[in-house]
Design an enzyme around this catalytic site. Structure first.
Site, PDB file in Angstrom:
ATOM      1  N   TYR A  19       1.416  11.115  15.007  1.00  0.00           N
ATOM      2  CA  TYR A  19       2.074  10.161  14.117  1.00  0.00           C
ATOM      3  C   TYR A  19       2.724   9.045  14.931  1.00  0.00           C
ATOM      4  CZ  TYR A  19       5.681   8.200  11.071  1.00  0.00           C
ATOM      5  OH  TYR A  19       6.504   7.344  10.385  1.00  0.00           O
ATOM      6  N   SER A  56       7.804   2.678  12.671  1.00  0.00           N
ATOM      7  CA  SER A  56       8.794   3.758  12.686  1.00  0.00           C
ATOM      8  C   SER A  56       9.479   3.788  14.040  1.00  0.00           C
ATOM      9  CB  SER A  56       8.073   5.091  12.432  1.00  0.00           C
ATOM     10  OG  SER A  56       8.889   6.187  12.762  1.00  0.00           O
ATOM     11  N   THR A  71       0.837  -1.197   0.000  1.00  0.00           N
ATOM     12  CA  THR A  71       0.000   0.000   0.000  1.00  0.00           C
ATOM     13  C   THR A  71       0.875   1.251   0.000  1.00  0.00           C
ATOM     14  OG1 THR A  71      -0.163   0.081   2.426  1.00  0.00           O
ATOM     15  CG2 THR A  71      -1.828  -1.202   1.236  1.00  0.00           C
ATOM     16  N   GLY A  72       0.347   2.319  -0.591  1.00  0.00           N
ATOM     17  CA  GLY A  72       1.091   3.569  -0.643  1.00  0.00           C
ATOM     18  C   GLY A  72       2.441   3.402  -1.303  1.00  0.00           C
ATOM     19  N   THR A 118       3.565   4.288  -4.568  1.00  0.00           N
ATOM     20  CA  THR A 118       3.918   5.032  -5.781  1.00  0.00           C
ATOM     21  C   THR A 118       5.208   5.818  -5.630  1.00  0.00           C
ATOM     22  OG1 THR A 118       2.554   6.918  -5.109  1.00  0.00           O
ATOM     23  CG2 THR A 118       1.510   5.235  -6.500  1.00  0.00           C
ATOM     24  N   GLY A 173       8.754   6.804  -2.584  1.00  0.00           N
ATOM     25  CA  GLY A 173       9.401   6.626  -1.284  1.00  0.00           C
ATOM     26  C   GLY A 173       9.652   5.182  -0.906  1.00  0.00           C
TER      27      GLY A 173
END
Length: 257
Positions: A147, A134, A13-14, A16, A18
Protein backbone atom coordinates in the site's frame (compact mmCIF):
# COMPACT_ATOMS: atom_id res chain seq x y z
CA UNK A 1 -13.10 32.52 2.01
CA UNK A 2 -16.03 31.57 -0.21
CA UNK A 3 -15.18 28.96 -2.81
CA UNK A 4 -17.50 28.99 -5.82
CA UNK A 5 -17.12 26.12 -8.29
CA UNK A 6 -20.36 26.79 -10.15
CA UNK A 7 -20.13 25.76 -13.79
CA UNK A 8 -17.37 23.23 -13.10
CA UNK A 9 -17.73 19.48 -13.48
CA UNK A 10 -15.84 17.12 -11.19
CA UNK A 11 -15.27 13.38 -10.92
CA UNK A 12 -14.27 11.79 -7.62
CA UNK A 13 -13.34 8.12 -7.93
CA UNK A 14 -14.25 5.72 -5.15
CA UNK A 15 -16.65 8.26 -3.69
CA UNK A 16 -19.54 6.24 -2.26
CA UNK A 17 -18.12 6.38 1.27
CA UNK A 18 -15.28 7.61 3.47
CA UNK A 19 -12.90 10.29 2.22
CA UNK A 20 -14.25 10.10 -1.32
CA UNK A 21 -17.83 10.72 -0.19
CA UNK A 22 -16.71 13.70 1.90
CA UNK A 23 -14.83 15.15 -1.09
CA UNK A 24 -17.82 14.64 -3.40
CA UNK A 25 -20.04 16.40 -0.85
CA UNK A 26 -17.61 19.29 -0.40
CA UNK A 27 -17.27 19.92 -4.13
CA UNK A 28 -21.04 19.73 -4.62
CA UNK A 29 -21.63 22.19 -1.79
CA UNK A 30 -19.18 24.55 -3.49
CA UNK A 31 -21.39 24.48 -6.60
CA UNK A 32 -19.66 21.93 -8.83
CA UNK A 33 -21.53 19.21 -10.70
CA UNK A 34 -19.95 16.10 -9.19
CA UNK A 35 -19.77 12.58 -10.57
CA UNK A 36 -20.01 10.09 -7.71
CA UNK A 37 -18.20 6.89 -8.63
CA UNK A 38 -18.17 3.31 -7.45
CA UNK A 39 -18.27 -0.17 -8.94
CA UNK A 40 -21.99 -0.85 -8.40
CA UNK A 41 -24.76 1.27 -9.89
CA UNK A 42 -27.01 0.59 -6.92
CA UNK A 43 -24.29 1.59 -4.45
CA UNK A 44 -23.57 4.78 -6.33
CA UNK A 45 -27.24 5.76 -6.55
CA UNK A 46 -27.62 5.16 -2.80
CA UNK A 47 -24.62 7.41 -2.12
CA UNK A 48 -26.02 10.51 -3.85
CA UNK A 49 -26.60 13.18 -1.20
CA UNK A 50 -26.73 16.49 -3.06
CA UNK A 51 -28.68 17.87 -6.00
CA UNK A 52 -25.40 18.65 -7.77
CA UNK A 53 -24.28 15.00 -7.65
CA UNK A 54 -24.75 12.53 -10.50
CA UNK A 55 -24.19 8.78 -10.57
CA UNK A 56 -21.14 7.64 -12.55
CA UNK A 57 -20.72 3.90 -11.87
CA UNK A 58 -17.79 1.90 -13.19
CA UNK A 59 -14.75 0.07 -11.87
CA UNK A 60 -11.95 2.41 -12.92
CA UNK A 61 -9.36 -0.22 -12.01
CA UNK A 62 -10.38 -1.93 -15.28
CA UNK A 63 -10.39 -0.77 -18.89
CA UNK A 64 -14.07 -1.64 -19.25
CA UNK A 65 -15.11 0.26 -16.13
CA UNK A 66 -13.06 3.27 -17.13
CA UNK A 67 -14.71 3.36 -20.54
CA UNK A 68 -18.11 3.27 -18.86
CA UNK A 69 -17.15 6.28 -16.74
CA UNK A 70 -15.76 8.20 -19.71
CA UNK A 71 -18.97 7.62 -21.67
CA UNK A 72 -21.04 8.93 -18.75
CA UNK A 73 -18.76 11.92 -18.12
CA UNK A 74 -16.76 12.73 -21.28
CA UNK A 75 -15.22 15.93 -19.91
CA UNK A 76 -14.37 17.15 -16.42
CA UNK A 77 -12.72 20.26 -15.04
CA UNK A 78 -11.74 18.64 -11.74
CA UNK A 79 -10.47 15.06 -11.41
CA UNK A 80 -9.94 13.68 -7.92
CA UNK A 81 -8.27 10.27 -8.00
CA UNK A 82 -9.38 8.96 -4.63
CA UNK A 83 -9.92 5.25 -5.31
CA UNK A 84 -7.61 3.09 -3.22
CA UNK A 85 -7.39 -0.21 -1.41
CA UNK A 86 -5.37 -1.07 1.68
CA UNK A 87 -4.81 -3.92 4.08
CA UNK A 88 -2.20 -5.44 6.33
CA UNK A 89 0.13 -8.21 5.20
CA UNK A 90 3.56 -9.38 6.31
CA UNK A 91 6.05 -8.04 3.72
CA UNK A 92 7.43 -11.44 2.71
CA UNK A 93 3.91 -12.83 2.29
CA UNK A 94 2.79 -10.30 -0.34
CA UNK A 95 2.46 -12.15 -3.63
CA UNK A 96 3.09 -10.83 -7.14
CA UNK A 97 -0.66 -10.97 -7.73
CA UNK A 98 -1.31 -8.72 -4.73
CA UNK A 99 1.39 -6.28 -5.79
CA UNK A 100 -0.23 -6.06 -9.24
CA UNK A 101 -3.71 -5.58 -7.74
CA UNK A 102 -2.50 -2.67 -5.59
CA UNK A 103 -0.79 -0.97 -8.51
CA UNK A 104 -3.74 -1.52 -10.86
CA UNK A 105 -6.17 -0.02 -8.33
CA UNK A 106 -4.12 2.61 -6.53
CA UNK A 107 -1.88 3.84 -9.36
CA UNK A 108 -2.87 2.80 -12.87
CA UNK A 109 -6.55 3.68 -12.42
CA UNK A 110 -5.49 7.25 -11.68
CA UNK A 111 -2.99 7.32 -14.55
CA UNK A 112 -5.62 6.02 -16.97
CA UNK A 113 -8.14 8.71 -16.05
CA UNK A 114 -5.54 11.47 -16.08
CA UNK A 115 -4.49 10.43 -19.56
CA UNK A 116 -8.13 10.61 -20.65
CA UNK A 117 -9.12 13.93 -19.07
CA UNK A 118 -5.94 16.03 -18.93
CA UNK A 119 -5.74 16.88 -22.67
CA UNK A 120 -9.20 18.46 -22.57
CA UNK A 121 -8.32 20.50 -19.51
CA UNK A 122 -5.14 21.72 -21.20
CA UNK A 123 -7.05 22.66 -24.35
CA UNK A 124 -9.55 24.65 -22.25
CA UNK A 125 -6.67 26.20 -20.28
CA UNK A 126 -8.19 25.36 -16.90
CA UNK A 127 -8.33 22.22 -14.82
CA UNK A 128 -7.48 20.52 -11.55
CA UNK A 129 -6.10 17.01 -11.13
CA UNK A 130 -5.53 15.61 -7.67
CA UNK A 131 -4.31 12.29 -6.29
CA UNK A 132 -5.24 11.26 -2.77
CA UNK A 133 -1.98 9.89 -1.41
CA UNK A 134 -1.13 9.06 2.19
CA UNK A 135 1.39 9.58 4.95
CA UNK A 136 2.25 5.95 4.15
CA UNK A 137 3.79 7.23 0.91
CA UNK A 138 6.53 8.89 2.94
CA UNK A 139 6.62 6.71 6.07
CA UNK A 140 6.20 3.20 4.64
CA UNK A 141 4.29 1.04 7.16
CA UNK A 142 5.98 -2.27 7.90
CA UNK A 143 2.57 -3.93 8.02
CA UNK A 144 1.52 -2.87 4.49
CA UNK A 145 4.45 -1.92 2.31
CA UNK A 146 2.52 -2.71 -0.89
CA UNK A 147 0.00 0.00 0.00
CA UNK A 148 2.70 2.48 1.01
CA UNK A 149 4.74 1.99 -2.14
CA UNK A 150 1.66 2.42 -4.34
CA UNK A 151 1.01 5.77 -2.66
CA UNK A 152 4.67 6.76 -3.09
CA UNK A 153 4.17 6.14 -6.79
CA UNK A 154 1.27 8.61 -6.82
CA UNK A 155 3.56 11.40 -5.60
CA UNK A 156 5.75 10.82 -8.64
CA UNK A 157 2.76 10.52 -10.95
CA UNK A 158 1.41 13.87 -9.76
CA UNK A 159 4.74 15.61 -10.20
CA UNK A 160 5.21 14.15 -13.67
CA UNK A 161 1.77 15.11 -14.95
CA UNK A 162 2.19 18.59 -13.46
CA UNK A 163 5.23 19.00 -15.70
CA UNK A 164 3.22 17.75 -18.67
CA UNK A 165 0.61 20.45 -17.96
CA UNK A 166 3.13 23.25 -17.34
CA UNK A 167 1.96 26.67 -18.47
CA UNK A 168 -1.54 25.55 -19.47
CA UNK A 169 -3.57 26.80 -16.51
CA UNK A 170 -4.05 23.25 -15.24
CA UNK A 171 -2.70 22.33 -11.81
CA UNK A 172 -1.81 18.81 -10.69
CA UNK A 173 -1.17 17.93 -7.05
CA UNK A 174 -1.17 15.07 -4.62
CA UNK A 175 -2.78 15.30 -1.18
CA UNK A 176 -1.02 13.45 1.62
CA UNK A 177 -3.81 12.34 3.91
CA UNK A 178 -2.91 11.26 7.42
CA UNK A 179 -4.63 8.55 9.48
CA UNK A 180 -8.31 9.23 8.84
CA UNK A 181 -11.48 8.11 10.59
CA UNK A 182 -13.47 6.02 8.10
CA UNK A 183 -15.36 2.76 8.37
CA UNK A 184 -12.52 0.92 6.67
CA UNK A 185 -9.99 2.41 9.04
CA UNK A 186 -12.10 1.38 12.03
CA UNK A 187 -11.83 -2.21 10.78
CA UNK A 188 -8.09 -1.72 10.27
CA UNK A 189 -7.66 -0.34 13.79
CA UNK A 190 -9.41 -3.35 15.25
CA UNK A 191 -7.10 -5.64 13.30
CA UNK A 192 -4.23 -4.20 15.33
CA UNK A 193 -5.71 -3.54 18.78
CA UNK A 194 -8.06 -5.37 21.16
CA UNK A 195 -11.50 -5.72 19.52
CA UNK A 196 -13.16 -5.54 22.92
CA UNK A 197 -12.08 -1.94 23.47
CA UNK A 198 -14.67 0.84 22.97
CA UNK A 199 -13.92 2.89 19.85
CA UNK A 200 -12.49 5.95 21.63
CA UNK A 201 -10.08 3.77 23.59
CA UNK A 202 -9.20 1.68 20.54
CA UNK A 203 -8.44 4.83 18.55
CA UNK A 204 -6.18 6.21 21.27
CA UNK A 205 -4.39 2.88 21.62
CA UNK A 206 -3.89 2.67 17.85
CA UNK A 207 -2.43 6.17 17.66
CA UNK A 208 -0.19 5.54 20.67
CA UNK A 209 1.20 2.24 19.40
CA UNK A 210 1.19 2.61 15.62
CA UNK A 211 1.08 6.35 14.82
CA UNK A 212 2.91 8.01 17.74
CA UNK A 213 4.38 10.69 15.43
CA UNK A 214 0.97 12.32 14.95
CA UNK A 215 0.93 15.86 16.33
CA UNK A 216 -2.86 15.88 16.11
CA UNK A 217 -2.97 12.76 18.31
CA UNK A 218 -6.31 11.70 16.86
CA UNK A 219 -7.65 10.38 13.60
CA UNK A 220 -8.45 13.01 10.99
CA UNK A 221 -12.09 13.37 9.93
CA UNK A 222 -12.86 12.87 6.20
CA UNK A 223 -14.26 16.39 5.95
CA UNK A 224 -10.86 17.78 6.93
CA UNK A 225 -9.30 16.07 3.91
CA UNK A 226 -12.17 17.29 1.74
CA UNK A 227 -11.56 20.91 2.79
CA UNK A 228 -8.07 20.79 1.31
CA UNK A 229 -9.27 19.13 -1.89
CA UNK A 230 -11.99 21.75 -2.38
CA UNK A 231 -9.44 24.52 -1.85
CA UNK A 232 -7.00 22.98 -4.35
CA UNK A 233 -9.89 22.71 -6.82
CA UNK A 234 -10.59 26.42 -6.58
CA UNK A 235 -9.14 29.49 -8.31
CA UNK A 236 -7.51 30.42 -4.99
CA UNK A 237 -5.00 27.57 -5.50
CA UNK A 238 -3.95 28.64 -8.99
CA UNK A 239 -0.24 28.81 -8.10
CA UNK A 240 -0.10 25.45 -6.32
CA UNK A 241 0.96 22.71 -8.73
CA UNK A 242 3.36 19.79 -8.75
CA UNK A 243 3.09 19.67 -4.97
CA UNK A 244 2.47 17.07 -2.29
CA UNK A 245 0.15 18.96 0.05
CA UNK A 246 -0.14 17.56 3.55
CA UNK A 247 -3.31 17.04 5.57
CA UNK A 248 -1.61 14.55 7.86
CA UNK A 249 -2.04 15.99 11.34
CA UNK A 250 1.72 16.56 11.49
CA UNK A 251 2.34 12.81 11.19
CA UNK A 252 5.23 13.03 8.69
CA UNK A 253 8.24 14.21 10.72
CA UNK A 254 9.76 16.42 8.04
CA UNK A 255 9.54 20.02 6.90
CA UNK A 256 8.97 18.82 3.31
CA UNK A 257 7.45 15.47 2.23
Amino acid sequence: MRIDLSGRTALVTGSTRGIGAAIAAGLAEAGARVGVNGRSGDTVEAALRHENQVAVPGDVATDEGTQRVLEALPEVDILVNNLGIFGTKAPLDITDEEWRRYFETNVLAAVRLTRAYLPGMMAREWGRVQYIASDSAVVIPAEMIHYGVSKTALLGVARGFAKAAAGTGVTVNSVIAGPTHTGGVEDFVYELVDRELPWDEAQREFMRRYRPQSLLQRLIEPEEIANMVVYLSSPFASATTGGAVRVDGGYVDAILP
